[in-house]
Design an enzyme around this catalytic site. Structure first.
Site, PDB file in Angstrom:
ATOM      1  CB  THR A 178      -0.640  23.030 -35.942  1.00 24.63           C
ATOM      2  OG1 THR A 178      -1.168  21.698 -36.441  1.00 24.63           O
ATOM      3  CG2 THR A 178       1.005  22.604 -36.011  1.00 24.63           C
TER       4      THR A 178
ATOM      5  CB  THR B 120      -4.198  47.643 -39.208  1.00 27.16           C
ATOM      6  OG1 THR B 120      -4.197  46.941 -39.858  1.00 27.16           O
ATOM      7  CG2 THR B 120      -2.219  47.596 -38.614  1.00 27.16           C
TER       8      THR B 120
ATOM      9  CG  ASN C 190      -1.022  36.309 -42.165  1.00 29.26           C
ATOM     10  OD1 ASN C 190      -0.533  36.243 -41.601  1.00 29.26           O
ATOM     11  ND2 ASN C 190      -0.870  35.911 -43.371  1.00 29.26           N
TER      12      ASN C 190
END
Lengths: 405, 405
Positions: free
Chosen positions: A190, A405, A400
């Protein structure tokens, strides 16, 4: 935020491994974002890959290349996952492999690509191609810290762990790097992890060692229950130490296996300590289960509960949320009377409700710690499992909701 | 934060139902926190209850009472869930029932208790007992808004929905109230809901109507995946309208069932619009599935993804996270090439990657809306399912890390 001081970054080089990290401006102008790792000829490689059905282009290509050829190079970029990018994504991943292959005089199939970063944008392949000569000539045996830094995304610090052990009077080293801070949930691997040893280990044994180690480490952590499209964990044995690890010598094998698994657990728990927005490192141990599976179900029900995680962030011993998470884990015929729940050394639940000895002040003291252990005993079997997770904080939301941005 | 303007609070009284709400200072000094609802004699009652194994004392008692007796009173308190409270919790719940029973001249088993609030603290039973005479004498046919307010916890506004329909030239009314803002995840019911009609409906039919309506409404919403220990949803038919609803008259039955289910969906979606910290109301529709179950698995994988939910909060059309959530839902043999994903009317994914017509600007416009529809087509079957959820915001973290302070 993060928990603890991070890794010491001390390491042992691995004979047969050279690394380099450069800035190629994939997403940010001034960040190490392209890493090349060279493996000596005849090194054996084992890999585990994400089980997300939307597996990224580089993952599909790495799997295909590793199945047919003996890998010589790992090429890793951050800032872009090259996932959800369709056929163009496949072409771009292959072009990066070809560029390294030409510089090195190997075939493109001997290069495995790995990408991590935002999903769904095409790889800025020209930037990577422009940087490949630079990363190739920078290869050195001592660029471990740079490589550990070069694979990071939202991580706040590098994860580099190294151990050395003596087998038959000879030194054997294992050194690994990993990244991963969000979109973390056990499902094969993961994150990205690259672990190297100079031991000589045949492929079948290497595969088994990797699977066992991942099961006890990277497959026991969760930040947010989200599985990445790009997870990979690779274990490489160069054989350059001259020490052979095989099952014929049970003692040596056991010693090596234990050292390897300990290193995996350290890397995995370092990911959680540096999880997005983490202010707590939480170990959840479920014992007394009738099976390993039911222990994991209870542990993940707690570990993935936003209400437990926000209470941890708020340092609030709101243990009713832990009890509710145990209750919703879906186990049949739970005997609530015999379940106990401890917060650190404080018993909070017994006999179906709050333990008679519990005082709110004791819970509050336990919750102040950076590292918290939640222990559940189901008292209906002999199995136990541990899972590691982080809390859920404002910083996780900030990271998150602003990611692109 | 919340989405939209909330319910109009217009309602039709239900003949045979009287309600009252008072302030009993269970947790806050100045809040309606104790609600009593009186059902006329011979009213039929259906109920669904939490499936959390650690089911609260009042839930266990309400189930036991409703199985053996025809309920005459619902007593609901907020501020304390009376869950994880062991044997003392059972005794306290029963004492509250006994107090109402004595005032009303009925047996304690004809009173069903419901509690909602913090888990793991003993019910302040003396405060409730002190307030029972006051709540009993306040019963009236017109206290619907007060009752809707009196059952709230972290909800920011009351949920009261009412419909009227004409059957055989006679008016039939359905009016319901609900609460729930966090710890919301479908598992039988997932909140408190009390819905009343003056139609005459026999118990077996009422049970079936409730189960069907819950399956399409409260069992299709999720805020945080956490299942409460205290969820209950009760449907009461007083019969006072003189209109009998039964399956012999298929048209009337169908008309009533549709109106009832529509009211349930309105209540359920109002919970989501007022979910803890919600700035978005998100409908996730998964079509083209080979089964209802696989549609739900994909829908919940998206709905419970913290990364999708934070992207929604950030108004970031980071659709790669939706794609990753579809990929991790665990469906076998997914044909990625044939899956499409739309954000509102904007196609974002087709052919295994970004749709050729997609422009980032279109995604940004779609994300500005308060109400967002994510549509996934699996293109491998005829089943479809919808699930409703909210985004994950800073306010959710604030509410849940400060809950008990």
């Amino acid at each position: 935020m993060s928990v603890g001081l991070g890794c010491s970054l001390d390491y042992n080089s691995i004979a047969g491994i050279r690394l380099a990290a450069v800035k190629s401006k994939i997403k940010y102008p001034d960040q190490l974002d392209l890493v090349l790792i060279e493996l000596s000829e005849h090194a054996n490689v084992a890999g585990v890959y994400t089980q997300n059905a939307f597996c990224a282009a580089p993952v599909a290509l790495a799997k295909a290349h590793a199945q047919k050829f003996c890998p010589r190079y790992f090429l890793i970029n951050t800032g872009n996952a090259n996932a959800g990018t369709g056929e163009t994504g496949n072409v771009n991943a292959l072009r990066c492999c070809q560029a390294i292959a030409e510089l090195a005089g190997v075939s493109a199939q001997e290069v495995l690509p790995f990408s991590t970063g935002v999903i769904g944008e095409q790889l800025p392949v020209e930037k990577i191609l422009a940087a490949t000569p630079r990363v190739f000539i920078s290869l050195s045996e001592s660029s471990w810290v740079e490589a550990a830094e070069g694979i990071l995304t939202t991580d706040t610090r590098p994860k580099l762990v190294s151990v050395q052990l003596e087998i038959d009077g000879k030194k054997v080293s294992i050194t690994g790097i990993a990244k991963g801070s969000g979109m973390i949930k056990p499902n094969m691997a993961t994150m990205l992890g690259f672990i190297f040893t100079d031991a000589d280990i045949e492929s079948a044994v290497l595969d088994e060692l990797l699977c066992d180690a991942v099961a006890k480490s990277f497959n026991r952590i969760t930040v947010d229950g989200d599985t990445s499209t790009n997870d990979c964990c690779m274990l490489v044995a160069t054989g350059k130490s001259g020490v052979s690890i095989n099952k014929l010598s049970a003692h040596d094998y056991g010693q090596f296996k234990a050292a390897l698994e300990s290193l995996f657990v350290t890397l995995a728990t370092e990911l959680i300590k540096d999880a997005e927005g983490a202010s707590k490192f939480i170990t959840i141990t479920v014992a007394g289960g009738a099976s390993s599976l039911e222990c994991r179900r209870v542990a993940y029900s707690i570990a993935e509960s936003p209400l437990v995680k926000t209470a941890m962030f708020g340092k609030d011993p709101n243990w009713g949320r832990i009890l509710a998470a145990v209750g919703r884990s879906g186990l049949e015929n739970l005997d609530l009377q015999s379940i106990t729940i401890d917060l650190g050394s404080v018993r909070i639940v017994s006999g179906g409700g709050v333990d008679p000895s519990y005082l709110e002040e004791l819970g509050q003291v336990a919750m102040q710690k950076e590292e918290i252990i939640i222990s559940v005993s189901l008292n209906r079997g002999t199995f136990s499992e541990s899972v590691w997770t982080s809390d859920l904080s404002h910083e996780y939301i900030s990271i998150n909701s602003d990611y692109r941005t």
